[in-house]
Design a protein around this motif. Structure first.
Motif, PDB file in Angstrom:
ATOM      1  N   ILE A  29       0.880  -1.646   0.025  1.00 41.85           N
ATOM      2  CA  ILE A  29       0.058   0.276   0.015  1.00 41.85           C
ATOM      3  C   ILE A  29       0.971   1.616   0.070  1.00 41.85           C
ATOM      4  N   THR A  30       2.096   1.240   0.780  1.00 42.81           N
ATOM      5  CA  THR A  30       2.072   2.163   0.940  1.00 42.81           C
ATOM      6  C   THR A  30       4.172   2.842  -0.725  1.00 42.81           C
ATOM      7  N   GLU A  31       4.451   1.675  -1.088  1.00 39.29           N
ATOM      8  CA  GLU A  31       4.324   1.490  -3.026  1.00 39.29           C
ATOM      9  C   GLU A  31       3.304   1.828  -3.432  1.00 39.29           C
ATOM     10  N   ARG A  32       2.656   2.180  -3.048  1.00 39.68           N
ATOM     11  CA  ARG A  32       1.381   2.232  -4.219  1.00 39.68           C
ATOM     12  C   ARG A  32      -0.049   3.590  -4.204  1.00 39.68           C
ATOM     13  N   LEU A  33       1.108   4.848  -3.144  1.00 35.50           N
ATOM     14  CA  LEU A  33       0.803   5.895  -2.609  1.00 35.50           C
ATOM     15  C   LEU A  33       0.866   7.115  -4.068  1.00 35.50           C
ATOM     16  N   GLY A  34       1.932   7.010  -5.247  1.00 35.50           N
ATOM     17  CA  GLY A  34       1.061   7.632  -6.084  1.00 35.50           C
ATOM     18  C   GLY A  34       0.438   7.781  -6.358  1.00 35.50           C
ATOM     19  N   ASN A  35      -0.354   6.683  -6.100  1.00 32.87           N
ATOM     20  CA  ASN A  35      -2.248   7.212  -7.395  1.00 32.87           C
ATOM     21  C   ASN A  35      -2.848   6.696  -5.555  1.00 32.87           C
ATOM     22  N   ARG A  36      -2.774   7.521  -4.504  1.00 36.54           N
ATOM     23  CA  ARG A  36      -3.287   6.982  -3.508  1.00 36.54           C
ATOM     24  C   ARG A  36      -4.650   6.861  -3.492  1.00 36.54           C
ATOM     25  N   PHE A  37      -5.832   7.947  -4.046  1.00 36.68           N
ATOM     26  CA  PHE A  37      -6.550   8.446  -4.859  1.00 36.68           C
ATOM     27  C   PHE A  37      -7.384   7.296  -4.896  1.00 36.68           C
ATOM     28  N   ALA A  38      -7.418   6.565  -6.285  1.00 36.21           N
ATOM     29  CA  ALA A  38      -7.677   5.351  -6.445  1.00 36.21           C
ATOM     30  C   ALA A  38      -7.334   4.266  -5.953  1.00 36.21           C
ATOM     31  N   LEU A  39      -6.189   4.191  -5.342  1.00 36.78           N
ATOM     32  CA  LEU A  39      -5.507   3.007  -4.150  1.00 36.78           C
ATOM     33  C   LEU A  39      -7.096   2.975  -3.155  1.00 36.78           C
ATOM     34  N   LEU A  40      -7.132   4.485  -2.470  1.00 35.70           N
ATOM     35  CA  LEU A  40      -7.777   3.938  -1.150  1.00 35.70           C
ATOM     36  C   LEU A  40      -8.892   3.994  -1.088  1.00 35.70           C
ATOM     37  N   GLY A  41      -9.692   3.935  -2.823  1.00 37.33           N
ATOM     38  CA  GLY A  41     -10.978   3.803  -2.724  1.00 37.33           C
ATOM     39  C   GLY A  41     -11.714   4.157  -1.825  1.00 37.33           C
ATOM     40  N   SER A  42     -13.212   3.982  -2.090  1.00 40.81           N
ATOM     41  CA  SER A  42     -14.974   4.229  -0.995  1.00 40.81           C
ATOM     42  C   SER A  42     -14.323   5.034   0.119  1.00 40.81           C
ATOM     43  N   VAL A  43     -15.538   5.091   1.191  1.00 38.95           N
ATOM     44  CA  VAL A  43     -15.509   5.697   2.651  1.00 38.95           C
ATOM     45  C   VAL A  43     -16.650   4.243   2.724  1.00 38.95           C
ATOM     46  N   PRO A  44     -16.697   3.348   3.414  1.00 42.01           N
ATOM     47  CA  PRO A  44     -17.037   2.018   3.937  1.00 42.01           C
ATOM     48  C   PRO A  44     -18.360   2.903   4.574  1.00 42.01           C
ATOM     49  N   ARG A  45     -20.013   2.295   3.959  1.00 35.89           N
ATOM     50  CA  ARG A  45     -21.606   2.441   4.526  1.00 35.89           C
ATOM     51  C   ARG A  45     -21.032   2.625   6.278  1.00 35.89           C
ATOM     52  N   GLY A  46     -22.408   3.685   6.841  1.00 37.15           N
ATOM     53  CA  GLY A  46     -21.943   3.641   8.209  1.00 37.15           C
ATOM     54  C   GLY A  46     -21.415   4.721   8.874  1.00 37.15           C
ATOM     55  N   SER A  47     -20.146   4.826   8.279  1.00 34.61           N
ATOM     56  CA  SER A  47     -19.408   5.882   8.122  1.00 34.61           C
ATOM     57  C   SER A  47     -19.883   7.520   8.236  1.00 34.61           C
ATOM     58  N   LEU A  48     -19.319   8.022   9.620  1.00 34.60           N
ATOM     59  CA  LEU A  48     -19.911   8.959  10.208  1.00 34.60           C
ATOM     60  C   LEU A  48     -19.133  10.342   8.677  1.00 34.60           C
ATOM     61  N   ALA A  49     -17.964   9.490   7.729  1.00 34.82           N
ATOM     62  CA  ALA A  49     -17.429  10.949   6.927  1.00 34.82           C
ATOM     63  C   ALA A  49     -18.702  11.626   5.929  1.00 34.82           C
ATOM     64  N   PRO A  50     -18.533  12.339   5.957  1.00 32.77           N
ATOM     65  CA  PRO A  50     -19.705  12.989   5.231  1.00 32.77           C
ATOM     66  C   PRO A  50     -19.349  13.186   3.520  1.00 32.77           C
ATOM     67  N   HIS A  51     -18.020  12.446   3.241  1.00 28.62           N
ATOM     68  CA  HIS A  51     -17.749  12.809   1.437  1.00 28.62           C
ATOM     69  C   HIS A  51     -17.740  10.092   0.922  1.00 28.62           C
ATOM     70  N   ALA A  52     -17.096  10.555  -0.373  1.00 29.26           N
ATOM     71  CA  ALA A  52     -17.476   8.743  -0.320  1.00 29.26           C
ATOM     72  C   ALA A  52     -16.024   9.216  -0.580  1.00 29.26           C
ATOM     73  N   THR A  53     -15.154  10.117  -1.009  1.00 25.62           N
ATOM     74  CA  THR A  53     -14.093   9.192  -0.849  1.00 25.62           C
ATOM     75  C   THR A  53     -13.186  10.445  -0.786  1.00 25.62           C
ATOM     76  N   LEU A  54     -11.645  10.127  -0.240  1.00 20.96           N
ATOM     77  CA  LEU A  54     -10.453  10.838   0.345  1.00 20.96           C
ATOM     78  C   LEU A  54     -10.490  11.891  -0.728  1.00 20.96           C
ATOM     79  N   GLU A  55     -10.766  11.326  -1.785  1.00 19.76           N
ATOM     80  CA  GLU A  55     -10.458  12.843  -2.675  1.00 19.76           C
ATOM     81  C   GLU A  55     -11.714  13.962  -2.976  1.00 19.76           C
TER      82      GLU A  55
END
Length: 922
Positions: free
Chosen positions: A467-493
């Motif tokens: 995961i650390t090696e692939r952080l050059g494309n971190r937004f595609a790597l990290l994906g979507s926020v899981p359902r039920g999360s308190l985060a108001p946005h679907a992805t980190l991007e």
């Protein structure tokens, strides 16, 4: 007023009549500006979008022609010049069908929250009917705006079907759900709704078959198990839970004590909770601010659920509220005043006037003005009320107390990451190597909780190191926020885009020019890459207050930095990344160009500290020039001669100079000479004397017959560096010859630095302490701080030799000179030279009285010298040799002393050596 339709091919309507924009290129121009959602779009970005990366020979001229044509079609003032680009005026964002769609989704979700399932079906159906095709269909790439709308459409499809199930229309909903699952087979919520619909339709066997289908699909295609919601639903279907047959409306928003504690553990915020608790006992308005994903909402929920109020607390989620006029109705619903008609503010005030509790206003950054206005009204009218707001920026209300929430510290970040990985991989116990990888990943993600949780989710398929090696494309790597999360946005991007898009065009443009800075930057550095629009200080202050730039005001000057994830977003979004990187490299060149002048004078210590702070930026700028402007890199590396020498970055200096010399194209001879001089100095420090003097003849040849004063000056530098090398080699005859030649060059140029250095070296070669002292006086008279301190070091060595040859009275003067050298080199931030002074001081200690103490300090000096890559005795003379002064020590005692010395820190070692007083009187 013009209406803009972007949910499909672009349409612009004037009173219901469609306006002909004149072909695909002007349509792309308008669509690109609409996708910018109120922000100006640069000429380069417009050209890129219009001609899909293949612009005509003069794109600016062609662009102006298309803008003129569109102004005739849409109105003269509709497209206005803004900075280096164009902007639609007035801002059409709220006049688009996309805005209408977003607002409708908000209304539908509110209806679902209130149990109005049938009304929600109608609202979502009407919202989806606005779609005529892909959003911004005219553009090759609509970017974040298109992605956000497409994701919201998929959510709307699911919300509509959930509403149909909630309204009791399971049989008809199933048919649509089959098609929806087929269209998006990896969206687990659709499968959950389909399974629930089948079960409620009496088709329980088919519901179980659907569960098997989705489990197989996820395993075969993605290599993962179903998420917790599907797993729980499977258990309920297998257990024939009778509650599944009920048409359960979505629960209404949590009010009062019904706000529930999240399922996942809460890590690393104990101090923040305590601080927040204390603030809210003293202040009536507290705003919790911090960057995207840092956990403001989670901290607030954890604090809120722990309260035991008689009334409330009331939690108002404003992330889904898009318009200022909906803020007060949202508060009304949260405190139980749903269905209010007319102006709800008087009713809200009346309801809260007699209470003593907490009102939480979560995610206020896009509604700062209306929320601030409401807070003032409520606090004035409701004396028992306390308000806690979360936002990316303060509300700027009188009496407001602001609590800045920072990313997690290293230990807490690793604890959180390990906890979340265990949730993904039950029974996992990290090895030592995995813990090291966890530390590296947490550092790369800045300890931002949302990013860590998304990274943990990826451990179903990747190791922490991968995961650390692939952080050059971190937004595609990290994906979507899981359902039920308190985060108001679907992805980190999208969370970061939300923050950036709320900025003014000027602040946003400034932010996008800050990504090349490595390890932070000062205000002066930021001004160097500023495009001149507005005020650099004003924009930087705005970015800090909006939590997209982190400020450290404890240092002088203050330093600023972008979190790495925000840096990655800015780099990906910057419309002119090459120009931005060049601006940063130009600033680095300016910084290095001052090094020769400042490093040898009274401000040498200050400038060394400055360059040390900026070392990551120096490396980034030089690397840019090595790739694109190697001659400039060669010049900078030569300018940094004194920096390399003082700090002891020997191997890095040699590697970079060799690369630059090989890459440079017909460089000026002086630039090559200066770079070789820096390399010579670095290799000399490292103790490789043969390699250090190898290019000497080539360098003398370069300057043969030099008449230009600057060339002659550098010949003088080479001459006294050659003398230093002769000192280290013990070739005193050549040392004296080179020292006299340096003095001659310095006197011809009227350069006191070269004269003083030549004299101190000649005095060292002659073992003449008085000549070294006179050189010191000359350097002091001309405020050449480095030469003054170097004279003290050489004087100490000369006096140490005299002591060894029988002059016992020389010990006290040697000690005083070496103490001055140690302390002065430390103040000048010159650890390599300080190391040489420390070594001589400890040798004096060993010879004059306390060899066991000296053994301890020798071990410390040698350890730190090895860490820097230098020889500890590289400035010592070689005339007098004696037996090892430590030879008579007991072996066990010596080993114990040396082990204790190797544990001394650099600062502790220098502190101790700088006050040594173990001179034995004779």
């Amino acid at each position: 007023m013009l209406a803009w339709r972007v949910l499909g091919p672009l349409e612009v309507l004037d009173g219901g009549t469609r306006i002909d924009l004149g072909g695909p290129l002007p349509r792309r121009l308008v669509a690109t500006q609409l996708a910018a959602e109120g922000h100006a779009v640069s000429d380069d970005r417009l050209a890129e979008a219009m001609w899909d990366g293949e612009p005509p020979p003069q794109p600016a001229v062609a662009l102006q022609a298309y803008v003129s044509r569109l102004r005739r079609a849409l109105g003269r003032d509709t497209i206005v010049r803004s900075g280096a680009g164009y902007q639609l005026s007035p801002d059409p964002t709220d006049s688009t069908d996309a805005a209408e769609f977003v607002a409708a989704i908000g209304r539908g979700q509110a209806q679902l929250e209130n149990g109005q399932q049938s009304a929600a079906v109608t609202t979502f159906t009407n919202a989806l009917a606005l779609w005529r095709g892909d959003p911004y269909a005219d553009l090759p790439d609509a970017g974040t705006a298109g992605t956000r709308l497409r994701e919201l459409r998929e959510v709307a499809v699911e919300e509509r079907l959930a509403a149909r199930l909630g309204a009791g229309d399971a049989p008809n909903a199933v048919a649509e759900l089959e098609a929806a699952v087929k269209a998006e087979p990896y969206r687990e919520r659709r499968w959950a709704l389909l399974i629930l619909g089948l079960y409620r339709s009496g088709r329980q066997a088919e519901a179980l078959a659907a569960l098997r289908r989705v489990r197989a699909l996820l395993a075969d295609e993605l290599g993962v198990d179903p998420g917790p919601d599907l797993q729980q639903l499977e258990q309920r279907v297998l257990g024939q839970d009778p509650q599944l047959l009920l048409a359960e409306p979505r629960p209404s928003p949590p009010t009062g004590h019904r706000l529930s504690k999240p399922i996942s553990s809460f890590v690393g915020r104990e101090r923040d909770v305590a601080t927040l608790t204390n603030l809210l006992t003293q202040q009536r308005l507290v705003t919790l601010v911090g960057p995207a994903g840092v956990g403001k909402t989670r901290l607030t929920v954890e604090y809120t659920v722990a309260r035991d109020d008689h009334d409330g607390p009331w939690f108002v989620r404003l992330a889904d509220v898009q318009r200022p006029d909906v803020v007060v109705p949202a508060v009304a619903e949260a405190i139980g005043l749903a269905g209010v008609t007319g102006d709800p503010l008087p009713l809200v005030v009346r309801a809260l006037a007699e209470t003593e509790s907490l009102l939480v206003l979560d995610n206020c950054e896009h509604l700062v003005d209306p929320v601030a206005t409401l807070a003032i009204e409520l606090l004035n009218a409701c004396p028992g009320l306390t308000i806690l707001a979360t936002s990316r920026e303060p509300l700027d209300v009188d009496g407001e107390s602001v609590l800045q929430l920072a990313p997690l510290e290293a230990a807490a970040a690793v604890t959180l990451l390990v906890d979340r990985v265990r949730a993904m991989r039950p029974g996992w116990r990290p090895t030592d190597d995995e813990l090291d990888e966890a530390h590296q990943l947490c550092a790369a993600l800045d300890g931002v909780p949302l990013a860590l949780e998304l990274a943990a989710a990826r451990t179903r398929t990747l190791s922490l190191g991968e995961i650390t090696e692939r952080l050059g494309n971190r937004f595609a790597l990290l994906g979507s926020v899981p359902r039920g999360s308190l985060a108001p946005h679907a992805t980190l991007e999208t969370a970061i885009a939300w923050s950036v898009d709320l900025l003014s065009p000027t602040d946003r443009a400034f932010l996008l020019r800050l990504w090349p800075f490595e390890g932070g930057f000062s205000l002066d550095a930021a001004e160097a890459v500023w495009d001149g629009t507005g005020s650099a200080l004003g924009s930087l202050s705005s970015l800090v207050s909006r939590s997209v730039v982190v400020a450290d005001t404890t240092s002088a000057p203050a330093r600023y930095r972008l979190l790495e994830t925000i840096r990655a977003y800015c780099q990906a979004t910057d419309p002119e990344p090459d120009a931005t990187r060049e601006a940063h490299a130009a600033w680095v060149r300016t910084l290095t160009a001052r090094c020769p002048e400042l490093m040898q004078g009274s401000r040498g210590g200050w400038y060394t500290r400055l360059l040390t702070h900026e070392l990551p930026n120096l490396r980034a700028g030089i690397q840019h020039d090595l790739e694109l402007a190697p001659n400039a890199a060669l010049r900078s590396l030569g300018d940094l001669l004194w920096f390399w020498v003082r700090l002891g970055h020997t191997s890095e200096c040699v590697r970079l100079i060799d690369t630059a010399v090989a890459a440079a194209v017909d460089p000026p001879k002086l630039e090559v000479f200066r770079a070789l001089l820096a390399k010579m100095s670095a290799v000399y420090q490292a103790g490789d004397l043969v390699t250090a003097v190898a290019p000497r003849d080539e360098m003398y040849a370069i300057m043969d017959g030099a008449t230009d004063p600057e060339d002659v000056r550098h010949l003088g530098y080479l001459t006294y560096y050659d003398a230093f090398a002769r000192l280290a080699l013990g070739d005193f005859e050549a040392l004296r010859d080179r020292a006299r030649a340096a003095i001659d060059i310095g006197e011809r140029l009227g350069d006191p630095t070269i004269v003083a250095t030549g004299r101190m070296l000649l005095g060292t070669g002659l073992a003449d302490a008085d000549l070294v002292r006179s050189a010191r006086e000359l350097a002091a008279a001309h405020e050449v701080s480095w030469a003054v301190t170097m004279a003290d070091l050489l004087l100490g060595n000369v006096l140490l030799e005299r002591y060894q040859t029988g002059d016992r009275s020389a010990a006290s003067d040697a000690q005083a000179a070496l103490h001055r050298a140690v302390e002065s080199f430390r103040q000048q931030e010159s650890p390599a030279f300080a190391q040489a002074a420390c070594y001589a001081s400890v040798r004096l200690l060993a010879l004059t009285g306390d060899p066991l103490h000296a053994a301890r300090l020798f071990a410390a000096v040698e350890r730190h010298a090895a860490r820097m890559g230098i020889q500890p005795d590289w400035m010592g003379a070689r005339r007098v040799t004696t037996d090892d002064p430590l030879a008579g020590l007991d072996p066990d005692e010596r080993r114990a002393a040396e082990q204790a010395g190797r544990e001394l820190s650099w600062s502790a070692m220098v502190d101790e050596i700088s006050v040594l007083t173990y001179i034995r009187p004779d």
